[in-house]
Design a protein around this motif. Structure first.
Motif, PDB file in Angstrom:
ATOM      1  N   PRO A  41       0.651 -18.397   1.978  1.00 30.75           N
ATOM      2  CA  PRO A  41       0.493 -17.663   3.241  1.00 30.75           C
ATOM      3  C   PRO A  41       1.393 -16.424   3.361  1.00 30.75           C
ATOM      4  N   ASP A  42       2.653 -16.521   2.895  1.00 29.30           N
ATOM      5  CA  ASP A  42       3.543 -15.352   3.034  1.00 29.30           C
ATOM      6  C   ASP A  42       3.071 -14.172   2.183  1.00 29.30           C
ATOM      7  N   ILE A  43       2.464 -14.473   1.021  1.00 23.40           N
ATOM      8  CA  ILE A  43       1.922 -13.402   0.159  1.00 23.40           C
ATOM      9  C   ILE A  43       0.700 -12.782   0.837  1.00 23.40           C
ATOM     10  N   GLN A  44      -0.148 -13.641   1.421  1.00 31.25           N
ATOM     11  CA  GLN A  44      -1.343 -13.131   2.124  1.00 31.25           C
ATOM     12  C   GLN A  44      -0.949 -12.219   3.282  1.00 31.25           C
ATOM     13  N   ILE A  45       0.083 -12.635   4.023  1.00 32.61           N
ATOM     14  CA  ILE A  45       0.549 -11.835   5.170  1.00 32.61           C
ATOM     15  C   ILE A  45       1.140 -10.512   4.674  1.00 32.61           C
ATOM     16  N   LYS A  46       1.969 -10.600   3.639  1.00 36.51           N
ATOM     17  CA  LYS A  46       2.623  -9.413   3.057  1.00 36.51           C
ATOM     18  C   LYS A  46       1.599  -8.347   2.647  1.00 36.51           C
ATOM     19  N   THR A  47       0.508  -8.793   1.998  1.00 38.80           N
ATOM     20  CA  THR A  47      -0.492  -7.823   1.535  1.00 38.80           C
ATOM     21  C   THR A  47      -1.440  -7.403   2.658  1.00 38.80           C
ATOM     22  N   ALA A  48      -1.772  -8.319   3.574  1.00 30.47           N
ATOM     23  CA  ALA A  48      -2.700  -7.983   4.678  1.00 30.47           C
ATOM     24  C   ALA A  48      -2.158  -6.832   5.523  1.00 30.47           C
ATOM     25  N   VAL A  49      -0.854  -6.880   5.819  1.00 27.61           N
ATOM     26  CA  VAL A  49      -0.281  -5.867   6.716  1.00 27.61           C
ATOM     27  C   VAL A  49      -0.047  -4.516   6.034  1.00 27.61           C
ATOM     28  N   LEU A  50      -0.310  -4.426   4.712  1.00 31.88           N
ATOM     29  CA  LEU A  50      -0.205  -3.127   4.031  1.00 31.88           C
ATOM     30  C   LEU A  50      -1.207  -2.129   4.620  1.00 31.88           C
ATOM     31  N   ALA A  51      -2.264  -2.649   5.242  1.00 31.51           N
ATOM     32  CA  ALA A  51      -3.268  -1.776   5.854  1.00 31.51           C
ATOM     33  C   ALA A  51      -2.787  -1.221   7.198  1.00 31.51           C
ATOM     34  N   THR A 109       2.097 -10.214  18.106  1.00 31.79           N
ATOM     35  CA  THR A 109       2.627  -9.819  19.418  1.00 31.79           C
ATOM     36  C   THR A 109       2.120  -8.444  19.840  1.00 31.79           C
ATOM     37  N   ASN A 110       1.401  -7.757  18.936  1.00 38.97           N
ATOM     38  CA  ASN A 110       0.880  -6.435  19.317  1.00 38.97           C
ATOM     39  C   ASN A 110      -0.652  -6.432  19.278  1.00 38.97           C
ATOM     40  N   PRO A 157      -0.244   0.522  10.130  1.00 42.59           N
ATOM     41  CA  PRO A 157       0.860   1.486  10.212  1.00 42.59           C
ATOM     42  C   PRO A 157       2.188   0.715  10.172  1.00 42.59           C
ATOM     43  N   ALA A 158       3.207   1.280   9.538  1.00 43.78           N
ATOM     44  CA  ALA A 158       4.489   0.584   9.313  1.00 43.78           C
ATOM     45  C   ALA A 158       5.077  -0.024  10.580  1.00 43.78           C
ATOM     46  N   ASP A 159       4.991   0.685  11.702  1.00 42.71           N
ATOM     47  CA  ASP A 159       5.612   0.187  12.944  1.00 42.71           C
ATOM     48  C   ASP A 159       4.799  -0.919  13.615  1.00 42.71           C
ATOM     49  N   LYS A 160       3.623  -1.231  13.070  1.00 37.49           N
ATOM     50  CA  LYS A 160       2.769  -2.277  13.660  1.00 37.49           C
ATOM     51  C   LYS A 160       2.749  -3.552  12.814  1.00 37.49           C
ATOM     52  N   ARG A 161       3.323  -3.490  11.593  1.00 43.99           N
ATOM     53  CA  ARG A 161       3.162  -4.599  10.637  1.00 43.99           C
ATOM     54  C   ARG A 161       3.768  -5.913  11.103  1.00 43.99           C
ATOM     55  N   ASP A 162       4.992  -5.879  11.610  1.00 43.69           N
ATOM     56  CA  ASP A 162       5.683  -7.133  11.959  1.00 43.69           C
ATOM     57  C   ASP A 162       5.028  -7.881  13.114  1.00 43.69           C
ATOM     58  N   GLY A 163       4.319  -7.158  13.993  1.00 48.18           N
ATOM     59  CA  GLY A 163       3.754  -7.803  15.177  1.00 48.18           C
ATOM     60  C   GLY A 163       2.267  -8.098  15.093  1.00 48.18           C
TER      61      GLY A 163
END
Length: 202
Positions: free
Chosen positions: A27-37, A64-65, A39-45
């Motif tokens: 799951p952490d790898i899937q999340i890491k690659t999914a959020v590459l799409a 959260t966003n 914008p940087a300031d939106k990835r964590d949320g």
């Protein structure tokens, strides 16, 4: 003898079935690659949908966003992830359901168009973004989530917009220039495809 042959045939079938079951990254790898799409300031949320160990489509992380990201489908070669505004979720979800039911892209477009007009499916009334990030099989390591030479393109959905209402052309006049696709439909959207890098691999 016949029984033995039948058993060998069955084992062959089972081996093929298991061989076709894709290995689902952690799951952490899937999340890491999914959020590459995203914008940087939106990835964590961002909320992230992905795949369970049994290859079921699930929520890997509640966000959260306003962004929803889709992890890479392990059954497909290479990397293909996307993130979109949460108000597009009913539209995207409906597309996934229809695709799973074996509908072709043209059928999906027609069915969703009808459903939006009948107010069974809600499209956002404001412009909504989608970002898509892809990489070739040899440039993506599913075990570590490392990607090189990925390609990011952007889409802005503006339902029922036209070339006339936006002033945009119907095809890109130059690399990276925005243009409008599916004008006048529920899925009218501005396409922004940056020029593809021709840089050699380092």
């Amino acid at each position: 003898m016949k029984t033995t042959l039948a058993l060998i045939a069955l084992q062959g079938l089972l081996a093929t079935a298991f061989a076709q079951t894709p290995t689902v990254p952690a799951p952490d790898i899937q999340i890491k690659t999914a959020v590459l799409a995203a914008p940087a300031d939106k990835r964590d949320g961002a909320t992230v949908y992905g795949y369970s160990a049994k290859n079921e489509f699930v929520v890997l992380r509640k966000g959260t966003n306003e962004l929803v990201c889709l992890a890479d489908d392990p059954a497909q070669k290479g990397l293909s992830v996307s993130c979109y505004h949460r108000d597009l979720d009913p539209f995207m979800e409906r597309g996934r359901v229809l695709k799973q039911a074996g509908k072709k892209p043209a059928e999906i477009l027609a069915m969703r168009e009808q459903e939006v007009k009948a107010k069974k499916l809600t499209m956002p009334t404001h412009p909504s973004s989608l970002f898509s990030y892809t990489a070739k099989d040899e440039d993506y390591d599913a075990a570590t989530g490392e990607v090189k030479d990925g390609y990011l393109r952007s889409v802005v959905y503006i339902p029922y917009a036209t070339a006339e209402s936006t002033g945009l052309p119907l095809k890109p006049e130059a690399p990276g220039m925005p243009w409008i696709m599916d004008p006048g439909t529920h899925r009218a959207h501005i396409m922004i495809n940056p020029p593809v890098s021709t840089t050699a691999h380092h």
